[in-house]
Design a protein around this motif. Structure first.
Motif, PDB file in Angstrom:
ATOM      1  N   MET A  91      -6.522  -4.251   3.492  1.00 29.63           N
ATOM      2  CA  MET A  91      -7.379  -3.497   4.412  1.00 29.63           C
ATOM      3  C   MET A  91      -6.855  -2.073   4.595  1.00 29.63           C
ATOM      4  SD  MET A  91     -10.195  -3.715   6.166  1.00 29.63           S
ATOM      5  CE  MET A  91     -10.553  -5.464   6.445  1.00 29.63           C
ATOM      6  N   LEU A  92      -5.546  -1.903   4.621  1.00 27.74           N
ATOM      7  CA  LEU A  92      -4.979  -0.562   4.758  1.00 27.74           C
ATOM      8  C   LEU A  92      -5.309   0.286   3.539  1.00 27.74           C
ATOM      9  CD1 LEU A  92      -3.242   1.578   6.089  1.00 27.74           C
ATOM     10  CD2 LEU A  92      -1.205   0.429   5.189  1.00 27.74           C
ATOM     11  N   GLY A  93      -5.137  -0.279   2.349  1.00 28.07           N
ATOM     12  CA  GLY A  93      -5.457   0.471   1.142  1.00 28.07           C
ATOM     13  C   GLY A  93      -6.915   0.878   1.103  1.00 28.07           C
ATOM     14  N   ARG A 132      -4.858   4.692  -6.992  1.00 32.02           N
ATOM     15  CA  ARG A 132      -3.778   3.824  -6.512  1.00 32.02           C
ATOM     16  C   ARG A 132      -4.316   2.710  -5.623  1.00 32.02           C
ATOM     17  NH1 ARG A 132       1.268   7.984  -5.219  1.00 32.02           N
ATOM     18  NH2 ARG A 132       0.704   9.607  -6.708  1.00 32.02           N
ATOM     19  N   ALA A 133      -5.340   3.033  -4.829  1.00 33.80           N
ATOM     20  CA  ALA A 133      -5.852   2.055  -3.873  1.00 33.80           C
ATOM     21  C   ALA A 133      -6.565   0.900  -4.565  1.00 33.80           C
ATOM     22  CB  ALA A 133      -6.798   2.734  -2.886  1.00 33.80           C
ATOM     23  N   ARG A 134      -7.220   1.158  -5.679  1.00 36.73           N
ATOM     24  CA  ARG A 134      -7.964   0.086  -6.341  1.00 36.73           C
ATOM     25  C   ARG A 134      -7.044  -1.026  -6.824  1.00 36.73           C
ATOM     26  NH1 ARG A 134      -8.295   1.020 -12.147  1.00 36.73           N
ATOM     27  NH2 ARG A 134     -10.290  -0.050 -12.192  1.00 36.73           N
ATOM     28  N   LEU A 135      -5.770  -0.712  -7.045  1.00 36.63           N
ATOM     29  CA  LEU A 135      -4.806  -1.738  -7.429  1.00 36.63           C
ATOM     30  C   LEU A 135      -4.385  -2.588  -6.232  1.00 36.63           C
ATOM     31  CD1 LEU A 135      -2.527   0.403  -9.775  1.00 36.63           C
ATOM     32  CD2 LEU A 135      -4.449  -1.083 -10.417  1.00 36.63           C
ATOM     33  N   VAL A 136      -4.699  -2.103  -5.031  1.00 37.41           N
ATOM     34  CA  VAL A 136      -4.334  -2.824  -3.807  1.00 37.41           C
ATOM     35  C   VAL A 136      -5.523  -3.596  -3.251  1.00 37.41           C
ATOM     36  CG1 VAL A 136      -3.437  -2.591  -1.454  1.00 37.41           C
ATOM     37  CG2 VAL A 136      -2.583  -1.095  -3.273  1.00 37.41           C
ATOM     38  N   HIS A 137      -6.688  -2.933  -3.147  1.00 39.15           N
ATOM     39  CA  HIS A 137      -7.841  -3.623  -2.564  1.00 39.15           C
ATOM     40  C   HIS A 137      -8.691  -4.350  -3.600  1.00 39.15           C
ATOM     41  CE1 HIS A 137     -10.371  -0.285  -3.882  1.00 39.15           C
ATOM     42  NE2 HIS A 137      -9.802   0.569  -3.044  1.00 39.15           N
ATOM     43  N   GLY A 138      -8.507  -4.059  -4.877  1.00 43.93           N
ATOM     44  CA  GLY A 138      -9.150  -4.837  -5.933  1.00 43.93           C
ATOM     45  C   GLY A 138     -10.570  -4.458  -6.255  1.00 43.93           C
ATOM     46  N   ALA A 158       0.816  -1.214   0.000  1.00 44.86           N
ATOM     47  CA  ALA A 158       0.000   0.000   0.000  1.00 44.86           C
ATOM     48  C   ALA A 158       0.852   1.267   0.000  1.00 44.86           C
ATOM     49  CB  ALA A 158      -0.929   0.000   1.211  1.00 44.86           C
ATOM     50  N   ASP A 159       2.153   1.142  -0.322  1.00 45.18           N
ATOM     51  CA  ASP A 159       3.057   2.294  -0.236  1.00 45.18           C
ATOM     52  C   ASP A 159       2.603   3.458  -1.114  1.00 45.18           C
ATOM     53  OD1 ASP A 159       4.578   0.916   1.548  1.00 45.18           O
ATOM     54  OD2 ASP A 159       6.180   0.392   0.150  1.00 45.18           O
ATOM     55  N   LYS A 160       2.177   3.169  -2.328  1.00 44.29           N
ATOM     56  CA  LYS A 160       1.745   4.240  -3.240  1.00 44.29           C
ATOM     57  C   LYS A 160       0.457   4.902  -2.737  1.00 44.29           C
ATOM     58  CE  LYS A 160       5.009   3.764  -6.326  1.00 44.29           C
ATOM     59  NZ  LYS A 160       6.006   4.843  -6.552  1.00 44.29           N
ATOM     60  N   VAL A 161      -0.403   4.103  -2.133  1.00 45.11           N
ATOM     61  CA  VAL A 161      -1.637   4.659  -1.563  1.00 45.11           C
ATOM     62  C   VAL A 161      -1.296   5.598  -0.409  1.00 45.11           C
ATOM     63  CG1 VAL A 161      -3.908   4.095  -0.624  1.00 45.11           C
ATOM     64  CG2 VAL A 161      -2.763   2.481  -2.147  1.00 45.11           C
ATOM     65  N   ILE A 162      -0.339   5.193   0.406  1.00 42.28           N
ATOM     66  CA  ILE A 162       0.067   6.017   1.550  1.00 42.28           C
ATOM     67  C   ILE A 162       0.599   7.366   1.075  1.00 42.28           C
ATOM     68  CG2 ILE A 162       1.790   6.204   3.386  1.00 42.28           C
ATOM     69  CD1 ILE A 162       1.498   3.149   3.747  1.00 42.28           C
ATOM     70  N   GLU A 163       1.410   7.377   0.021  1.00 46.24           N
ATOM     71  CA  GLU A 163       1.945   8.634  -0.513  1.00 46.24           C
ATOM     72  C   GLU A 163       0.814   9.579  -0.915  1.00 46.24           C
ATOM     73  OE1 GLU A 163       4.551   7.800  -3.739  1.00 46.24           O
ATOM     74  OE2 GLU A 163       5.994   6.670  -2.525  1.00 46.24           O
ATOM     75  N   ALA A 164      -0.171   9.045  -1.648  1.00 43.81           N
ATOM     76  CA  ALA A 164      -1.287   9.877  -2.101  1.00 43.81           C
ATOM     77  C   ALA A 164      -2.154  10.326  -0.928  1.00 43.81           C
ATOM     78  CB  ALA A 164      -2.127   9.108  -3.120  1.00 43.81           C
ATOM     79  N   ALA A 165      -2.347   9.456   0.049  1.00 39.54           N
ATOM     80  CA  ALA A 165      -3.164   9.815   1.211  1.00 39.54           C
ATOM     81  C   ALA A 165      -2.496  10.903   2.045  1.00 39.54           C
ATOM     82  CB  ALA A 165      -3.428   8.574   2.063  1.00 39.54           C
ATOM     83  N   GLU A 166      -1.191  10.842   2.192  1.00 40.43           N
ATOM     84  CA  GLU A 166      -0.477  11.881   2.933  1.00 40.43           C
ATOM     85  C   GLU A 166      -0.591  13.221   2.220  1.00 40.43           C
ATOM     86  OE1 GLU A 166       0.735  11.907   5.823  1.00 40.43           O
ATOM     87  OE2 GLU A 166       1.111   9.837   6.420  1.00 40.43           O
TER      88      GLU A 166
END
Length: 586
Positions: A531-533, A578-584, A330-338
């Motif tokens: 779940m994090l994403g 970005r998150a949709r690539l993590v949580h599907g 979820a690293d890319k999601v975290i960058e965008a969320a920050e």
């Protein structure tokens, strides 16, 4: 800060607390430190129901630790209530299992399969897809069989829902005749609270993130939407303590073989009960809901017909070939969320400068959204605290769906009518809580005080202004569908809500997403990337709607507020991409 420091100086909200509140906090910390001393053993290759039972207490203890850590944090006060409600449901569940563990422990398997099937049906009904569904159903590999395909899984019943378990407790009878258990009966006595059903409804308001829930943070000197009023803090902490204690004792009865040999069981549980009783007594002094002075009236009759069993979807069952490795990130999601979080804090509406009456509901929504968002972004990467982020994210998503529905009317009259529906529903819910409290031995005036707003707040619409034959708001599923209309799969938000609920409802699936298994070691209290994403995605999307809408109201539709809202929505969409690539989902 030392773990045993409970002074006001250690609490970031800066408010001066009463001696009664300080005593409660000290008692709460004492129970936390005691529970943290208990080692936990996992039998990774034992029966599936044994492993799931072994997960129950450490994750209940985690949520209790998180609730205790949020006292006076200066943000996320309402989230504490949501955590407490989750622990209460845990306690009822394990009270039920502990009464007859030989026959009921396997219900953990049935509940997990039931939740999987519910997710499959949600995908089906909402025409949504999730190509990594096996990761959601079995996020931990290398442990006991979690496919759900064995005969034991298929034959297992499910744990009754929380409403059924609560009614069974209030009826004063067990669902079946069982042998007495001294410690379990003593723990059951901790639930002897006047107005228990009404108190649980107060916690439910916090858990669903609605307007009544955010009012628990409305204090005379605290940050609106951020802090927590003393009587609600007391109620939440009491329920959380009782919930984790019931869970521990129930689990100890369900899996006696898993109790650590180096800890004398009876003395540890007796001390747990003593410390929890101290919390109950300290909390009662503050919120005033004492044990009933007379036997409870018979609980309301429940339908004798069993819960319908939906057709089991094939995708709820997995084979070893279906399992997916734990390689997501979820690293890319975290960058965008920050980046989104920085933008959310870059501009603030100031309703106090407007020459017009202050809109209390908008202030609560605005402050509550910022508070819950801060709870997400301050905890998602903290060891042992990431579960807070999931609770806060679900609250943001649910309340945002309500506000989105309200402003999506086709005409001004329809929008005005929807706003009336919303506020009437809040008043009706408030009345229902008061009726439940007073119907269970709580004086009406005392019940009113528990839901009263601060003395410096003027209510323009009377609380009893509820139309006869009022039309209720649509179910949350319908409002989430409306919120998802701009997406290729509009129903994905219903699936997201269902998956986040696995954690907030403390299901076996939710437990598994709060741990990682690497190199033969279970890393408890570490959130899965899926779940994090999803939590970060939901938190940014939900807060963008709530902050944007309420800021516009508070600033009389200023251009700055509209520009801020548009910016938040754009950044929230970047998080989603970005998150949709993590949580599907979507």
């Amino acid at each position: 800060m030392r773990k045993d420091d409970t002074s006001d100086a250690s609490r970031p909200d800066g408010r001066v607390s009463s001696p009664e509140t300080l005593h409660l906090r000290a008692a709460t910390r004492a129970l936390r430190l005691h529970l943290d001393k208990l080692p936990v053993d996992f039998h990774f290759w034992g029966p599936g129901d044994q492993f799931l039972a072994e997960c129950a207490f450490p994750f209940a203890r985690q949520r209790y630790d998180c609730a205790e850590s949020m006292i006076g944090a200066g943000f996320g006060g309402t989230v504490l209530g949501s955590l407490a409600r989750s622990l209460f449901d845990d306690g009822l569940r394990w009270l039920w299992i502990g009464d007859d563990p030989a026959n009921r422990r396997s219900a953990l398997l049935g509940s997990m399969l039931e939740e999987r099937n519910r997710v499959c049906m949600t995908l089906e009904w909402n025409h949504a897809s999730c190509p990594i569904l096996p990761r959601w159903f079995a996020p931990i590999l290398g442990v006991t069989d979690l496919t759900g395909s064995s005969e034991m899984w298929l034959r297992a019943p499910a744990v009754p829902d929380p409403a059924t378990l609560l009614n069974a407790f209030l009826s004063g009878v067990h669902l079946i005749h069982v042998a007495p258990d001294e410690l379990l009966d003593a723990a059951r006595g901790l639930l002897d609270l006047a107005g228990l059903r009404g108190a649980v409804m107060v916690l439910a308001h916090a858990g669903h993130g609605n307007l009544l829930g955010t009012q628990s943070s409305f204090t005379e000197r605290g940050g609106i939407g951020h802090d927590l009023r003393p009587d609600h803090e007391a109620l939440y902490l009491q329920v959380a303590a009782v919930g984790v204690t019931l869970t521990l004792i129930g689990v100890s009865r369900a899996i006696p073989e898993s109790w650590p040999d180096e800890v004398p069981q009876r003395s540890f549980l007796v001390e747990t009960l003593r410390l929890t009783t101290e919390i109950v007594n300290a909390a009662t002094v503050i919120h005033g809901l004492r044990a009933p002075k007379k036997p409870r009236a018979a609980a309301r009759r429940q339908s004798s017909s069993p819960r319908p069993t939906p057709l089991l979807r094939p995708t709820a069952l997995l084979s070893p070939d279906d399992l997916l490795p734990d390689v997501n990130s979820a690293d890319k999601v975290i960058e965008a969320a920050e980046e989104y979080y920085d933008a959310a804090r870059s501009w603030a509406a100031d309703p106090w400068q407007e020459d017009r009456p202050v809109n209390v509901a908008s202030i609560l929504t605005y402050g509550g959204a910022h508070s819950s968002l801060q709870a997400v972004m301050s905890t998602y990467n903290q060891p042992g605290s990431a579960v807070i982020a999931v609770f806060a994210a679900r609250m943001l998503l649910e309340e945002a769906a309500r506000f989105k529905w309200m402003i999506e009317g086709r005409t001004e009259d329809e929008i005005r009518h929807r706003f009336s529906q919303f506020f009437e529903e809040q008043r009706a819910r408030r009345k229902k809580v008061l009726d439940e409290l007073s119907g269970d031995g709580v004086a009406r005036a005392k019940a009113e005080r528990l839901l009263a707003l601060p003395s410096n707040v003027t209510v323009l619409t009377p609380y009893d202004s509820i139309s006869r034959g009022r039309k209720p708001m649509p179910p949350i599923e319908k409002m989430l569908e409306i919120m998802g209309e701009p997406y290729p799969e509009p129903g994905w938000l219903n699936v997201a809500y269902s998956l986040l609920s696995q954690v907030t409802h403390s299901t076996p699936i939710g437990h598994l997403h709060m741990a990682r298994f690497r190199g033969g070691t279970l890393h408890a209290n570490e959130i899965s990337p899926e779940m994090l994403g999803l939590a970060l995605d939901a938190a940014c999307l939900g807060s963008a709607h709530l902050i944007g809408i309420s800021a516009t109201f508070l600033s009389a539709g200023s251009q700055e507020a509209r520009d801020h809202s548009l910016s938040l929505h754009r950044l929230a969409y970047d998080v989603h991409i970005r998150a949709r690539l993590v949580h599907g989902l979507d």
